[in-house]
Scaffold this active site. Structure first.
Site, PDB file in Angstrom:
ATOM      1  N   SER A  65      -0.868   1.009   2.034  1.00 37.34           N
ATOM      2  CA  SER A  65      -2.035   0.160   1.393  1.00 37.34           C
ATOM      3  C   SER A  65      -3.309   0.020   3.256  1.00 37.34           C
ATOM      4  O   SER A  65      -2.885  -0.432   3.917  1.00 37.34           O
ATOM      5  CB  SER A  65      -1.438  -1.541   1.636  1.00 37.34           C
ATOM      6  OG  SER A  65      -2.663  -1.800   0.864  1.00 37.34           O
ATOM      7  N   SER A  66      -4.179   0.417   3.528  1.00 35.60           N
ATOM      8  CA  SER A  66      -4.948   0.096   4.441  1.00 35.60           C
ATOM      9  C   SER A  66      -5.406  -1.253   4.356  1.00 35.60           C
ATOM     10  O   SER A  66      -5.019  -1.765   3.950  1.00 35.60           O
ATOM     11  CB  SER A  66      -6.261   1.182   3.906  1.00 35.60           C
ATOM     12  OG  SER A  66      -5.998   2.337   3.577  1.00 35.60           O
TER      13      SER A  66
END
Length: 388
Positions: A65-66
């Protein structure tokens, strides 16, 4: 609990540090990130940090998840409007697809693709839990796009790409826009591209760092895991044999001053190095007191990194004198530090250009020989890059 207060705090934190449109801020407030990270403490899910969710057998991160900050930036680059059809390359946890669906609204549609079945399955579960019903999660090689739903108004890659896939450009409709973390000799920038006659031209460029695309469309970039705990990785434009870089980082550095007490440093140095020296590298991980990254040069057993305000080094050493310094570690480190300092001085003499000053043109096939900018040949396109 829906953790609305945590989302509000996250958005407030982001807006203190960068410009975020009202529509993107509203999406971040509406979509519960913790539902896309079921194995993570919900409090941690709302920190402005990337969260790795899958690694390969060598320990290299391959899905995540950036960081919310870069997600917000890229969403604003993309400019999704109500009713838009959007193609996303790289499903991750499904969180970004849910944000895209919120922006596209009830009349819009999002297709999110990933090459790994387990990633797509997980994203589907998370999207269902969050009530994001206008997202179609597809398991396939994203380099081929998804012609069944084309044309698209927007295409976004949330994975680092070495080249622009012809399918993405072909499946974009008139007036469409593509946003992708594009490789420039081992360094990434998020580029928003639109058609400009016979080529594609960047309308905005920001620095970024994403896991690289895998599959048939993977580029030659290499990530070397120097250390797993705490994590430390070295990014290279392409694979080459190195010596004991981790051991070199444990040695006392040879220091070369770069400039005066107010010598500035920014991501533009990274771009400059990538475009001017094939020995460029990017060290990423736990640097000093926290997560960070530092551009430098690496050759054999030697590595040189920048130290000073705005720069990180592996052991958090401050320079012995004022201003910015290049610190060389290992045999030959002093010479490498001198070269690195020379590049930074050249960057300063050019007016301290940053990533946002880059002009990028992408041509299908070869580029015209007009002599402007650095030519970066790819597999399907040729980039022409210069600091405007």
């Amino acid at each position: 609990m829906d953790f609305a207060e945590q989302r509000q705090a996250m958005v407030a934190h982001l807006r203190e540090r960068q410009d975020i449109s009202d529509s993107v801020a509203a999406a971040l407030l509406a979509v519960p990130r913790h539902l896309f990270l079921p194995g993570v403490d919900p409090e941690d899910a709302y920190r402005d940090e990337p969260i790795v969710t899958k690694r390969d057998d060598a320990g290299r991160p391959i899905s995540s998840s950036s960081q919310p900050a870069i997600m917000a930036t890229m969403l604003d680059q993309l400019g999704v409007e109500p009713g838009h059809r959007v193609l996303e390359i790289g499903a991750g946890t499904g969180y970004n697809a849910a944000l895209l669906a919120h922006l596209a609204g009830p009349a819009g549609h999002v297709v999110s693709m990933d090459i790994d079945e387990d990633v797509v399955a997980g994203a589907g579960r998370h999207l269902a839990a969050a009530g994001a019903t206008r997202v179609e999660a597809v398991c396939a090689d994203g380099a081929q796009g998804y012609a069944e739903r084309a044309p698209y108004d927007r295409v976004i890659a949330t994975v680092g790409v070495w080249d622009l896939a012809p399918a993405w450009l072909e499946q974009l409709g008139a007036g469409g826009r593509l946003v992708a973390p594009l490789d420039l000799r081992g360094v990434q920038v998020s580029v928003a591209l639109e058609r400009a006659g016979d080529h594609w031209a960047a309308r905005s460029v920001v620095p970024c760092g994403f896991m690289r695309m895998r599959g048939a469309f993977a580029g030659p970039e290499a990530v070397v895991v120097l250390r797993r705990d705490p994590e430390l990785m070295l990014g290279l434009p392409e694979w080459r044999e190195l010596g004991d870089v981790l051991g070199a980082l444990d040695t006392e550095p040879a220091e070369v001053p770069v400039g005066g007490g107010e010598a500035p440093y920014g991501p533009g140095v990274t771009m400059w190095l990538a475009l001017h020296d094939t020995r460029c590298c990017l060290l990423t991980g736990r640097l000093g007191q926290g997560f960070g990254m530092s551009a430098g040069l690496v050759d054999g057993d030697a590595i040189a990194l920048l130290a000073g305000e705005g720069a990180h080094v592996a052991r958090g050493r401050a320079p012995t004198g004022p201003g910015l310094a290049a610190q060389g570690h290992g045999p030959g480190g002093a010479a490498l530090a001198a070269d690195l300092a020379g590049h930074v001085r050249a960057w300063a003499a050019a007016g301290h250009p940053e990533a946002g000053d880059l002009r990028i043109r992408a041509y299908p096939g070869s580029a015209p020989g007009d002599g402007r900018g650095t030519v970066v040949p790819k597999r399907h396109t040729t980039l022409v890059v210069d600091f405007g």
